[in-house]
Design a protein around this motif. Structure first.
Motif, PDB file in Angstrom:
ATOM      1  N   LEU A 215      -8.851  -5.627   1.571  1.00 30.27           N
ATOM      2  CA  LEU A 215      -8.824  -6.621   2.686  1.00 30.27           C
ATOM      3  C   LEU A 215      -7.868  -6.129   3.922  1.00 30.27           C
ATOM      4  N   GLU A 216      -8.085  -6.682   5.145  1.00 33.20           N
ATOM      5  CA  GLU A 216      -7.456  -6.373   6.184  1.00 33.20           C
ATOM      6  C   GLU A 216      -5.717  -6.667   5.903  1.00 33.20           C
ATOM      7  N   GLU A 217      -5.482  -7.421   5.285  1.00 33.09           N
ATOM      8  CA  GLU A 217      -3.900  -7.538   5.023  1.00 33.09           C
ATOM      9  C   GLU A 217      -3.247  -6.798   4.253  1.00 33.09           C
ATOM     10  N   LEU A 218      -3.982  -5.937   3.523  1.00 35.13           N
ATOM     11  CA  LEU A 218      -3.456  -4.859   2.466  1.00 35.13           C
ATOM     12  C   LEU A 218      -3.498  -3.457   3.324  1.00 35.13           C
ATOM     13  N   GLN A 219      -3.870  -3.216   4.528  1.00 35.33           N
ATOM     14  CA  GLN A 219      -4.227  -1.957   5.201  1.00 35.33           C
ATOM     15  C   GLN A 219      -2.784  -1.443   5.424  1.00 35.33           C
ATOM     16  N   ASP A 220      -1.628  -2.405   5.787  1.00 39.31           N
ATOM     17  CA  ASP A 220      -0.280  -1.742   5.966  1.00 39.31           C
ATOM     18  C   ASP A 220       0.300  -1.255   4.945  1.00 39.31           C
ATOM     19  N   LEU A 221       0.174  -1.880   3.729  1.00 40.71           N
ATOM     20  CA  LEU A 221       0.535  -1.420   2.405  1.00 40.71           C
ATOM     21  C   LEU A 221      -0.153  -0.120   1.922  1.00 40.71           C
ATOM     22  N   LEU A 222      -1.357  -0.080   2.226  1.00 40.90           N
ATOM     23  CA  LEU A 222      -2.005   1.193   1.766  1.00 40.90           C
ATOM     24  C   LEU A 222      -1.606   2.291   2.803  1.00 40.90           C
ATOM     25  N   ASN A 223      -1.578   2.188   3.941  1.00 37.97           N
ATOM     26  CA  ASN A 223      -1.218   3.267   4.777  1.00 37.97           C
ATOM     27  C   ASN A 223       0.323   3.637   4.572  1.00 37.97           C
ATOM     28  N   ILE A 224       1.198   2.810   4.214  1.00 36.14           N
ATOM     29  CA  ILE A 224       2.488   3.165   3.892  1.00 36.14           C
ATOM     30  C   ILE A 224       2.649   4.148   2.669  1.00 36.14           C
ATOM     31  N   ASN A 225       1.748   3.555   1.746  1.00 34.30           N
ATOM     32  CA  ASN A 225       1.525   4.429   0.280  1.00 34.30           C
ATOM     33  C   ASN A 225       1.151   5.875   0.655  1.00 34.30           C
ATOM     34  N   ILE A 226       0.063   5.700   1.344  1.00 38.54           N
ATOM     35  CA  ILE A 226      -0.527   7.252   1.646  1.00 38.54           C
ATOM     36  C   ILE A 226       0.335   8.196   2.510  1.00 38.54           C
ATOM     37  N   GLU A 227       1.379   7.736   3.275  1.00 44.31           N
ATOM     38  CA  GLU A 227       2.176   8.314   4.159  1.00 44.31           C
ATOM     39  C   GLU A 227       3.315   8.641   3.114  1.00 44.31           C
ATOM     40  N   LYS A 228       3.615   8.122   2.171  1.00 47.17           N
ATOM     41  CA  LYS A 228       4.686   8.438   0.916  1.00 47.17           C
ATOM     42  C   LYS A 228       4.181   9.416   0.226  1.00 47.17           C
ATOM     43  N   ASN A 229       3.043   9.398   0.109  1.00 51.55           N
ATOM     44  CA  ASN A 229       2.369  10.603  -1.127  1.00 51.55           C
ATOM     45  C   ASN A 229       1.830  11.657  -0.270  1.00 51.55           C
ATOM     46  N   LYS A 230       1.686  11.700   1.013  1.00 44.53           N
ATOM     47  CA  LYS A 230       0.821  12.539   1.704  1.00 44.53           C
ATOM     48  C   LYS A 230       0.986  14.393   1.245  1.00 44.53           C
ATOM     49  N   HIS A 231       2.350  14.326   0.939  1.00 45.27           N
ATOM     50  CA  HIS A 231       2.798  16.012   0.579  1.00 45.27           C
ATOM     51  C   HIS A 231       2.191  16.317  -0.880  1.00 45.27           C
ATOM     52  N   LEU A 232       1.909  15.415  -1.490  1.00 40.97           N
ATOM     53  CA  LEU A 232       0.835  15.758  -2.980  1.00 40.97           C
ATOM     54  C   LEU A 232      -0.396  15.663  -2.798  1.00 40.97           C
ATOM     55  N   VAL A 233      -1.213  15.331  -1.723  1.00 41.78           N
ATOM     56  CA  VAL A 233      -2.536  15.120  -1.600  1.00 41.78           C
ATOM     57  C   VAL A 233      -3.006  16.724  -1.167  1.00 41.78           C
ATOM     58  N   THR A 234      -4.107  17.216  -2.207  1.00 38.05           N
ATOM     59  CA  THR A 234      -4.931  18.233  -1.984  1.00 38.05           C
ATOM     60  C   THR A 234      -6.227  17.964  -1.429  1.00 38.05           C
ATOM     61  N   GLY A 235      -6.716  16.821  -1.420  1.00 30.93           N
ATOM     62  CA  GLY A 235      -8.074  16.458  -1.003  1.00 30.93           C
ATOM     63  C   GLY A 235      -7.610  15.798   0.460  1.00 30.93           C
ATOM     64  N   SER A 236      -8.137  14.718   0.462  1.00 33.03           N
ATOM     65  CA  SER A 236      -7.766  13.960   1.627  1.00 33.03           C
ATOM     66  C   SER A 236      -7.913  12.250   1.393  1.00 33.03           C
ATOM     67  N   VAL A 237      -7.462  11.557   2.097  1.00 29.54           N
ATOM     68  CA  VAL A 237      -7.149  10.095   1.700  1.00 29.54           C
ATOM     69  C   VAL A 237      -7.076   9.379   2.738  1.00 29.54           C
ATOM     70  N   GLN A 238      -7.895   8.153   3.023  1.00 29.78           N
ATOM     71  CA  GLN A 238      -7.620   7.393   4.388  1.00 29.78           C
ATOM     72  C   GLN A 238      -8.117   5.740   3.728  1.00 29.78           C
ATOM     73  N   ALA A 239      -7.548   5.004   4.517  1.00 32.98           N
ATOM     74  CA  ALA A 239      -7.469   3.510   4.168  1.00 32.98           C
ATOM     75  C   ALA A 239      -8.583   2.792   4.996  1.00 32.98           C
ATOM     76  N   LYS A 240      -9.393   1.924   4.439  1.00 35.06           N
ATOM     77  CA  LYS A 240     -10.466   1.184   5.335  1.00 35.06           C
ATOM     78  C   LYS A 240     -10.559  -0.262   4.674  1.00 35.06           C
ATOM     79  N   VAL A 241     -10.923  -1.170   5.698  1.00 29.11           N
ATOM     80  CA  VAL A 241     -11.186  -2.444   5.466  1.00 29.11           C
ATOM     81  C   VAL A 241     -12.508  -2.745   4.624  1.00 29.11           C
TER      82      VAL A 241
END
Length: 222
Positions: free
Chosen positions: A81-107
C-alpha cells in the motif's frame, strides 16, 4: 508514517547481511515477520533459480523477501500500500550494495487494476498475506489477474490457531483451489536454521486444461 524504528539483520550464507528497518507503530506491514524470514532463507537455498527472473512480491511490508530475491539476481518489484512505500524504499536503499538483479517498489492494492504489472512475472512471492477475511477475495483476484500459465506463486504463511485464524485459512485455501494447484514444500527443504513446524511454504500454479487437482485442505492448515 512512524519515525525511525529498529533494524533487523538477516545474515546471508556468503557472510553479508540484509539490514531491514522496522517501524514499531506502523501496523502489520512494518515489521519482519517469521514467515518472511523463512521464505527469504528458502529463496537463498537456490531451490528456485531466480537469476534473471521477473519476480513480484505481494504485501511486501519491509521488503525482506523481495530484496533477498534481488540479491540472488532476480529483477524484483516489491508491492504494498501507499503508506508502506517509504519504508520499502528505505530498505531498498540500505541494501542496494548487495543487489545483483534489480529491485523497485510500487503501490498495489489487492483487487484493483494490475495492468502496469503485466506481463505475468515468473514468480509471485507472498509471506504472511493470509490474515483478514475481507482481504481474501481481493487477494485471490489479484493472484488470478497477475499469474500466467507459467507463473509460480510461492506462498509462505504461519499457521495460527487463535481466534478466527483457522477459519480464515481454510476459506482461503478452499477459494484458491478453484483456480490453482497447490503443492506443499516439505519441511526438510526449508533452510536448516530458519524453519518451523508452524510455518508452511506452498508452491502454487494456475490449473491447466481444466485439470482438477485437489489437495486436502486439512493437510495444509493442520
Amino acid at each position: 508514517m512512524a519515525g525511525p524504528g529498529f533494524v533487523r539483520t538477516l545474515e546471508k550464507r556468503d557472510g553479508s547481511a540484509l539490514r531491514l528497518e522496522q517501524r514499531g507503530a506502523g501496523g502489520v506491514g512494518c515489521v519482519v515477520w517469521d514467515a518472511a524470514l523463512v521464505l527469504a532463507k528458502f529463496l537463498e537455498s537456490g531451490a528456485l533459480g531466480l537469476r534473471r527472473c521477473a519476480v513480484l512480491e505481494l504485501g511486501a511490508g519491509t521488503g525482506a523477501v523481495g530484496i533477498m530475491a534481488a540479491t540472488l539476481g532476480a529483477d524484483v518489484t516489491v508491492t504494498d500500500l501507499e503508506e508502506l512505500q517509504d519504508l520499502l524504499n528505505i530498505n531498498i536503499e540500505k541494501n542496494k550494495h548487495l543487489v545483483t538483479g534489480s529491485v523497485q517498489a510500487k503501490v498495489l492494492k489487492w483487487g484493483e487494476d494490475v495492468k502496469e504489472f503485466l506481463p505475468a512475472p515468473d514468480y509471485i512471492l507472498m509471506a504472511d498475506c493470509i490474515y483478514y477475511e475481507e482481504s481474501l477475495e481481493p487477494l485471490l483476484k489479484t493472484l488470478k489477474d497477475l499469474s500466467g500459465p507459467d507463473t509460480c506463486v510461492i506462498c509462505c504463511y504461519e499457521q495460527r490457531t487463535m481466534g478466527k485464524n483457522p477459519e480464515i485459512e481454510k476459506k482461503y485455501f478452499e477459494l484458491l483451489q478453484k483456480d490453482f494447484e497447490l503443492e506443499k514444500v516439505p519441511l526438510e527443504k526449508h533452510d536448516e536454521e530458519y524453519r518451523s513446524e508452524d510455518i508452511h511454504i506452498l508452491n502454487i500454479r494456475r490449473k491447466k486444461n481444466g485439470r482438477v487437482f485437489f489437495i486436502e485442505i486439512l493437510e495444509i492448515v493442520l
